[in-house]
Design an enzyme around this catalytic site. Structure first.
Site, PDB file in Angstrom:
ATOM      1  N   SER A 155      92.493  25.864  20.105  1.00 43.86           N
ATOM      2  CA  SER A 155      92.222  24.565  20.698  1.00 43.86           C
ATOM      3  C   SER A 155      91.359  23.734  19.738  1.00 43.86           C
ATOM      4  O   SER A 155      91.744  23.552  18.590  1.00 43.86           O
ATOM      5  CB  SER A 155      91.566  24.739  22.070  1.00 43.86           C
ATOM      6  N   ARG A 224      85.082  17.821  34.212  1.00 41.25           N
ATOM      7  CA  ARG A 224      85.482  19.208  34.005  1.00 41.25           C
ATOM      8  C   ARG A 224      86.709  19.562  34.845  1.00 41.25           C
ATOM      9  O   ARG A 224      87.601  20.274  34.380  1.00 41.25           O
ATOM     10  CB  ARG A 224      84.332  20.144  34.358  1.00 41.25           C
ATOM     11  N   ASP A 320     101.976  25.902  27.606  1.00 48.73           N
ATOM     12  CA  ASP A 320     100.773  25.125  27.301  1.00 48.73           C
ATOM     13  C   ASP A 320     101.131  23.642  27.351  1.00 48.73           C
ATOM     14  O   ASP A 320     101.847  23.132  26.491  1.00 48.73           O
ATOM     15  CB  ASP A 320     100.269  25.513  25.915  1.00 48.73           C
ATOM     16  N   HIS A 354      97.451  26.545  28.687  1.00 47.78           N
ATOM     17  CA  HIS A 354      96.639  26.467  27.464  1.00 47.78           C
ATOM     18  C   HIS A 354      95.643  27.615  27.372  1.00 47.78           C
ATOM     19  O   HIS A 354      95.406  28.157  26.288  1.00 47.78           O
ATOM     20  CB  HIS A 354      95.910  25.127  27.435  1.00 47.78           C
ATOM     21  N   ASP A 355      95.055  27.998  28.484  1.00 47.97           N
ATOM     22  CA  ASP A 355      94.029  29.044  28.476  1.00 47.97           C
ATOM     23  C   ASP A 355      94.574  30.419  28.120  1.00 47.97           C
ATOM     24  O   ASP A 355      93.800  31.371  28.004  1.00 47.97           O
ATOM     25  CB  ASP A 355      93.335  29.114  29.841  1.00 47.97           C
TER      26      ASP A 355
END
Length: 383
Positions: A155, A224, A320, A354-355
């Protein structure tokens, strides 16, 4: 010595001062910092040849605590990747990870005292990805570490690794760039714009001049939540939560004004609450800006000047939606046009989004392990 607002792990990271009034850090913006405190952690040891060091670059909200050193410490942010017997094997490599410039976990950022002795706050100069890499390189020079075995990052960490590769290709024998991009898409810029508005429109933001430890909690919590949605796939959110309602008695979080009805809302509230315990709004704005202004191939590179081209592996995840395979493909094409043939591997099985790069994804970890062990590069020194 200064400390950051937020500590990580049960033992504080090492801290060193780098740069000086006679040799300041000159930022890409034209501003200068006469001194920079760097918070970093090391794992493992340097071998007799001095060629087994791996630098790990962290993502947007990461820190120097990449993994735990013993069972008494809290987990690091990349436990699946770093540690004994793992792809970045701390029994094989000397591993270094540092909090980035502009962060809030020990390295100089908006929280630090400025020339007047008060926290910089919104007056902290704009930081770029290249500035972060400059501080990483200065840290390595101070530690007496020569040419790296590899630079690894995912990232925003992958952005740092790409910047490092393009501007300082002789610094490492290999670069592993994971779930990253050479430049933000308009879609990504839009999500970050909404997050910035949430922070800046919080009445407690006070133009960034809030008291240390205080500030726009509600706005930062919403920011967040927005970001966290982009880190997950639509499929994973549906699988985990669907349209289920939140459980009765679920706690009310201090960052949330109105408690949502659904389980997915409760989950996002929980993520916001955790984040507020460890991050600063001004730092978040700084680092988002660094990502948004990053355009790796718009700036002249130094690949043609390299004594020998390093090995490069790109890895992406099909699910992702932030930096999917198309982003890595663009990097691969741009590098090829400059004479560097990079390998691009992708995972199509992980459904988390993505994680996935932070999790135990067998194909990814296997490729990372094979790539790192297979790097064969000449030795040299940082220049």
């Amino acid at each position: 010595m200064l400390t950051g607002w937020f500590e990580t792990g049960s033992r504080p990271a090492s801290r060193v001062e780098r740069f000086s009034p006679g040799r300041p850090l000159l930022l890409a913006s034209g501003a200068r910092l006469d001194s920079v405190q760097v918070a970093y952690e090391t794992y493992g040891s340097l071998n007799s040849a001095g060629d087994n060091a791996v630098f790990v670059c962290h993502a947007l909200t990461g820190d120097s605590h990449v993994t735990r050193k013993d069972a008494g410490e809290p987990p690091g942010w990349w436990e699946s990747m770093v540690g004994p017997g793992k792809p970045i094997d701390t029994d094989r490599y000397l591993v270094i990870c540092a909090n980035v410039l502009g962060g809030c976990a020990g390295t100089t950022g908006p929280w630090a005292p400025g020339p007047d002795g008060q926290p910089y706050g919104p007056e902290f100069p704009r930081v770029t990805i290249s500035d972060m890499v400059a501080v990483h390189r200065e840290l390595l020079a101070g530690l007496g570490i020569g040419r790296l075995h590899a630079v690894v990052g995912g990232s925003m960490g992958g952005m740092q690794a790409l910047e490092w590769l393009l501007r300082h290709p002789d610094d490492a024998a290999g670069f592993l760039i994971v779930a990253a991009t050479a430049r933000q898409s308009a879609d990504n810029l839009a999500w970050n714009a909404i997050a910035r508005h949430a922070i800046r429109n919080d009445v407690k933001f006070q133009a960034g001049r809030y008291e240390p430890g205080d500030g726009p909690r509600a706005g930062l919590g919403v920011a967040r939540m927005i970001a966290h949605i982009t880190y997950l796939s639509e499929f994973s959110l549906h699988r985990k939560f669907g349209r289920r309602h939140r459980k009765a008695g679920t706690r009310q979080y201090s960052s949330v004004v109105v408690q949502g009805d659904h389980a997915v809302e409760s989950y996002l509230e929980h993520q916001a609450d955790k984040f507020l315990r460890r991050f600063d709004a001004n730092s978040y704005l700084q680092l988002m800006s660094a990502m948004d202004h990053f355009d790796a191939f718009a700036v002249p590179d130094r690949l043609a000047e390299a004594e020998s081209l390093p090995e490069v592996c790109l890895f992406s995840f099909e699910r992702d939606r932030l930096f999917g395979p198309a982003h890595s493909e663009l990097i691969q094409i741009e590098l090829a046009e400059r004479g560097l043939l990079a390998r691009h591997e992708r995972d199509g099985a992980a459904d988390v989004g993505h994680d996935a790069f932070l999790l135990d994804v067998p194909q990814f970890l296997s490729v990372a392990d094979e790539f790192l062990q297979g790097i064969r590069g000449r030795q040299g020194v940082l220049r």
